[in-house]
Scaffold this active site. Structure first.
Site, PDB file in Angstrom:
ATOM      1  N   GLU A 102      -4.968  -4.912  10.609  1.00  0.00           N
ATOM      2  CA  GLU A 102      -3.930  -3.911  10.829  1.00  0.00           C
ATOM      3  C   GLU A 102      -4.202  -3.185  12.144  1.00  0.00           C
ATOM      4  OE1 GLU A 102      -2.021  -2.693   6.814  1.00  0.00           O
ATOM      5  OE2 GLU A 102      -3.747  -1.424   7.135  1.00  0.00           O
ATOM      6  N   ASN A 146       0.875  -1.177   0.000  1.00  0.00           N
ATOM      7  CA  ASN A 146       0.000   0.000   0.000  1.00  0.00           C
ATOM      8  C   ASN A 146       0.910   1.223   0.000  1.00  0.00           C
ATOM      9  OD1 ASN A 146      -1.801   2.039   0.487  1.00  0.00           O
ATOM     10  ND2 ASN A 146      -2.395   1.339   2.542  1.00  0.00           N
ATOM     11  N   TRP A 147       1.006   1.858  -1.146  1.00  0.00           N
ATOM     12  CA  TRP A 147       1.936   2.997  -1.271  1.00  0.00           C
ATOM     13  C   TRP A 147       1.390   4.255  -0.596  1.00  0.00           C
ATOM     14  CZ3 TRP A 147       3.925   2.796  -7.094  1.00  0.00           C
ATOM     15  CH2 TRP A 147       4.578   1.571  -7.294  1.00  0.00           C
ATOM     16  N   LYS A 148       0.115   4.224  -0.246  1.00  0.00           N
ATOM     17  CA  LYS A 148      -0.545   5.376   0.378  1.00  0.00           C
ATOM     18  C   LYS A 148      -0.339   6.629  -0.494  1.00  0.00           C
ATOM     19  CE  LYS A 148      -0.119   3.098   4.805  1.00  0.00           C
ATOM     20  NZ  LYS A 148       0.042   3.176   6.266  1.00  0.00           N
ATOM     21  N   GLY A 172       3.009  -1.106   4.255  1.00  0.00           N
ATOM     22  CA  GLY A 172       3.021   0.312   3.932  1.00  0.00           C
ATOM     23  C   GLY A 172       4.426   0.779   3.596  1.00  0.00           C
ATOM     24  N   GLY A 173       5.087   1.394   4.570  1.00  0.00           N
ATOM     25  CA  GLY A 173       6.400   1.996   4.361  1.00  0.00           C
ATOM     26  C   GLY A 173       7.403   1.115   3.625  1.00  0.00           C
ATOM     27  N   GLU A 204      -6.694   4.568   8.031  1.00  0.00           N
ATOM     28  CA  GLU A 204      -6.447   5.982   7.731  1.00  0.00           C
ATOM     29  C   GLU A 204      -7.678   6.616   7.085  1.00  0.00           C
ATOM     30  OE1 GLU A 204      -2.758   5.308   5.662  1.00  0.00           O
ATOM     31  OE2 GLU A 204      -1.853   4.752   7.582  1.00  0.00           O
ATOM     32  N   GLY A 246       3.045   2.128  10.852  1.00  0.00           N
ATOM     33  CA  GLY A 246       4.051   3.180  10.735  1.00  0.00           C
ATOM     34  C   GLY A 246       4.796   3.495  12.025  1.00  0.00           C
ATOM     35  N   HIS A 282      -9.388   1.073   5.062  1.00  0.00           N
ATOM     36  CA  HIS A 282      -8.101   1.263   5.755  1.00  0.00           C
ATOM     37  C   HIS A 282      -8.321   2.203   6.936  1.00  0.00           C
ATOM     38  CE1 HIS A 282      -4.002   2.378   6.670  1.00  0.00           C
ATOM     39  NE2 HIS A 282      -3.621   1.317   5.979  1.00  0.00           N
ATOM     40  N   SER A 339       3.811  -2.252  10.266  1.00  0.00           N
ATOM     41  CA  SER A 339       5.264  -2.317  10.484  1.00  0.00           C
ATOM     42  C   SER A 339       5.897  -3.636  10.033  1.00  0.00           C
ATOM     43  CB  SER A 339       5.606  -2.032  11.953  1.00  0.00           C
ATOM     44  OG  SER A 339       5.234  -0.692  12.285  1.00  0.00           O
TER      45      SER A 339
END
Ligand code: 13P
Length: 251
Positions: A170, A12-14, A235-236, A102, A176, A100, A214
């Site tokens: 998640e 997920n590049w967000k 993610g990251g 977010e 993150g 998600h 993470s």
């Protein structure tokens, strides 16, 4: 026939990536996946919507799948700034992330919204990845399993089957932050999620449950080996081809 729990590693590049960097990343992932020649796992990247078509083009022929990060529940209409599941599909997506944390936080998405989006994904022929997860306060209050049960029952549409659904667990506090639950905690929570899904669908024993929060190359092996974990939502670490490929390798 129940579908097998083939591992799915999803990036997920967000809201990250301008064209040059994003295409370099997409090509790096595509090259690595092509070289590895995996037939026993799926690798998915979910770029920002602006880059979906270009990324789909860049990974063509590599086996890398492309997904959206969100969709509107309607197919078209007066919804300024929104993107429908049909549009994602038209741009080259096969999957879409819905619910998600977010988006639940930033955009006030409720379980009902998420459920409508998952139904929209089906309507458009996309596979929805429905995200659930507890906040730190909910965890500390000992409410994790209860919160997840409410989210699952509210977010997963009627008529779900293992072939039509992926669920991503998640924990919000793990996103993150570099913090993760223990492997035993992940296994216990995933077993609980599968049990709840068992009351909603005929083949919950084979529905894929991803862990997210993470995940990186160095912890992917143990997290992905946990019971009832069928992949990762990253993610990251999905923003670096080498790191993301290391996670896919660990699957
Ligand atoms: P991180 O891997 O950066 O913790 O993000 C997880 C996530 O939110 C994926 O959807």
């Amino acid at each position: 026939m129940a579908r097998s729990r083939q591992p799915l590693i999803a990036g997920n590049w967000k809201m990250n990536g301008l064209r040059a960097d994003a295409l370099a990343l997409a090509r790096g992932v595509a090259e690595g996946v092509k070289q590895a020649g995996w037939t026993d796992r799926e690798v998915l990247v979910c770029p920002p919507a602006t880059l979906l078509m270009a990324v789909a083009e860049a990974v063509k022929g590599s086996g890398v799948l492309v997904g959206g990060q969100d969709c509107h529940s309607n197919a078209s209409g007066a919804h300024t700034g929104d993107i429908s599941a049909e549009m994602l599909r038209d741009a080259g997506a096969s999957h879409v992330i819905v619910g998600h944390s977010e988006r639940r936080t930033d955009c006030g998405e409720t379980d009902a919204t998420v459920r409508a989006k998952a139904e929209a994904a089906w309507r458009a022929g996309l596979l929805p990845i429905v995200c659930i997860g507890e906040t730190l306060a909910e965890r500390e209050a000992g409410r994790t399993l209860q919160v997840l049960e409410t989210q699952i029952k509210g977010s997963v549409p009627a008529g779900a089957t293992a072939a039509k659904l992926v669920v991503a667990y998640e924990p919000v506090w793990a996103i993150g932050t570099g913090k993760t639950p223990t492997v035993a905690e992940v296994a216990a929570v995933h077993a609980h999620i599968r049990k709840i899904l068992g009351g909603l669908m005929p083949d919950a024993n084979v529905v894929r449950l991803l862990y997210g929060g993470s995940v990186k190359g160095s912890n992917a092996g143990e997290l992905l080996a946990a019971g009832d974990v069928d992949g990762a939502l990253v993610g990251g670490a999905s923003l670096k081809a080498d790191e993301f490929l290391a996670i896919a390798k660990a699957a």
